[in-house]
Design a protein around this motif. Structure first.
Motif, mmCIF file in Angstrom:
data_model
loop_
_atom_site.group_PDB
_atom_site.id
_atom_site.type_symbol
_atom_site.label_atom_id
_atom_site.label_comp_id
_atom_site.label_asym_id
_atom_site.label_seq_id
_atom_site.Cartn_x
_atom_site.Cartn_y
_atom_site.Cartn_z
ATOM 1 N N SER A 25 58.349 50.074 -74.097
ATOM 2 C CA SER A 25 58.910 50.309 -72.763
ATOM 3 C C SER A 25 59.195 48.998 -72.031
ATOM 4 C CB SER A 25 57.981 51.191 -71.940
ATOM 5 O OG SER A 25 56.703 50.604 -71.827
ATOM 6 N N ASP B 3 65.440 54.205 -61.048
ATOM 7 C CA ASP B 3 64.329 54.230 -61.998
ATOM 8 C C ASP B 3 64.158 55.596 -62.654
ATOM 9 O OD1 ASP B 3 63.787 51.593 -61.416
ATOM 10 O OD2 ASP B 3 62.215 52.053 -59.965
ATOM 11 N N ARG B 4 64.398 56.646 -61.894
ATOM 12 C CA ARG B 4 64.245 58.007 -62.425
ATOM 13 C C ARG B 4 65.207 58.251 -63.584
ATOM 14 N NH1 ARG B 4 64.055 62.335 -58.071
ATOM 15 N NH2 ARG B 4 61.881 61.770 -58.121
ATOM 16 N N GLN B 5 66.434 57.764 -63.465
ATOM 17 C CA GLN B 5 67.413 57.934 -64.544
ATOM 18 C C GLN B 5 66.994 57.146 -65.783
ATOM 19 O OE1 GLN B 5 71.108 56.853 -62.489
ATOM 20 N NE2 GLN B 5 71.867 58.856 -63.147
ATOM 21 N N THR C 176 65.395 57.087 -80.835
ATOM 22 C CA THR C 176 64.611 56.802 -79.636
ATOM 23 C C THR C 176 64.244 55.322 -79.635
ATOM 24 O OG1 THR C 176 62.474 57.206 -80.696
ATOM 25 C CG2 THR C 176 63.594 59.127 -79.703
ATOM 26 N N GLU D 153 71.603 57.595 -74.585
ATOM 27 C CA GLU D 153 71.390 57.884 -73.165
ATOM 28 C C GLU D 153 71.185 56.597 -72.368
ATOM 29 O OE1 GLU D 153 68.147 60.672 -73.034
ATOM 30 O OE2 GLU D 153 69.379 62.301 -73.837
ATOM 31 N N ALA E 79 63.978 56.214 -66.646
ATOM 32 C CA ALA E 79 62.792 56.845 -67.226
ATOM 33 C C ALA E 79 63.149 58.130 -67.958
ATOM 34 C CB ALA E 79 61.766 57.133 -66.137
ATOM 35 N N GLY E 80 64.222 58.799 -67.541
ATOM 36 C CA GLY E 80 64.621 60.051 -68.166
ATOM 37 C C GLY E 80 65.425 59.885 -69.445
ATOM 38 N N ALA E 81 65.897 58.678 -69.711
ATOM 39 C CA ALA E 81 66.689 58.435 -70.920
ATOM 40 C C ALA E 81 65.761 58.454 -72.132
ATOM 41 C CB ALA E 81 67.420 57.108 -70.815
ATOM 42 N N ARG E 82 66.086 59.305 -73.092
ATOM 43 C CA ARG E 82 65.215 59.472 -74.259
ATOM 44 C C ARG E 82 65.778 58.860 -75.534
ATOM 45 N NH1 ARG E 82 61.309 59.949 -71.269
ATOM 46 N NH2 ARG E 82 60.999 61.869 -70.168
#
Length: 79
Positions: free
Chosen positions: A35, A55-57, A27, A66, A59-62
């Motif tokens: 961030s 932005d949603r993609q 991570t 990813e 923010a979803g990358a962990r």
């Protein structure tokens, strides 16, 4: 310069990380990346290469893998 090389150079010079030694499933926090640093990488790549990521993609990358996948870069070490 390919995106992968650009990111590798950023990580080397600004984060003291070698791209090829990063575990794909690590991570950002495990790598010591906050961030703001992750966002900086994304924004710099978007501007330099003329791409735009939702932005949603982002923010979803962990994991590192990813994040790199979103940028079209393999997180696997170069052979």
């Amino acid at each position: 310069m390919p995106i992968r090389d650009y990111i590798a150079e950023f990580l080397r010079t600004h984060c003291d990380l070698e791209f090829d030694t990063i575990a794909p499933q690590a991570t950002p926090a495990e790598l010591g990346l906050d961030s703001l640093t992750v966002l900086s990488i994304i924004v710099l790549v978007e501007k330099k290469y003329g791409i735009e990521l939702p932005d949603r993609q982002v923010a979803g990358a962990r994991t590192f893998a990813e994040l790199m996948e979103l940028l079209g870069v393999s997180a696997a070490p170069a052979s």
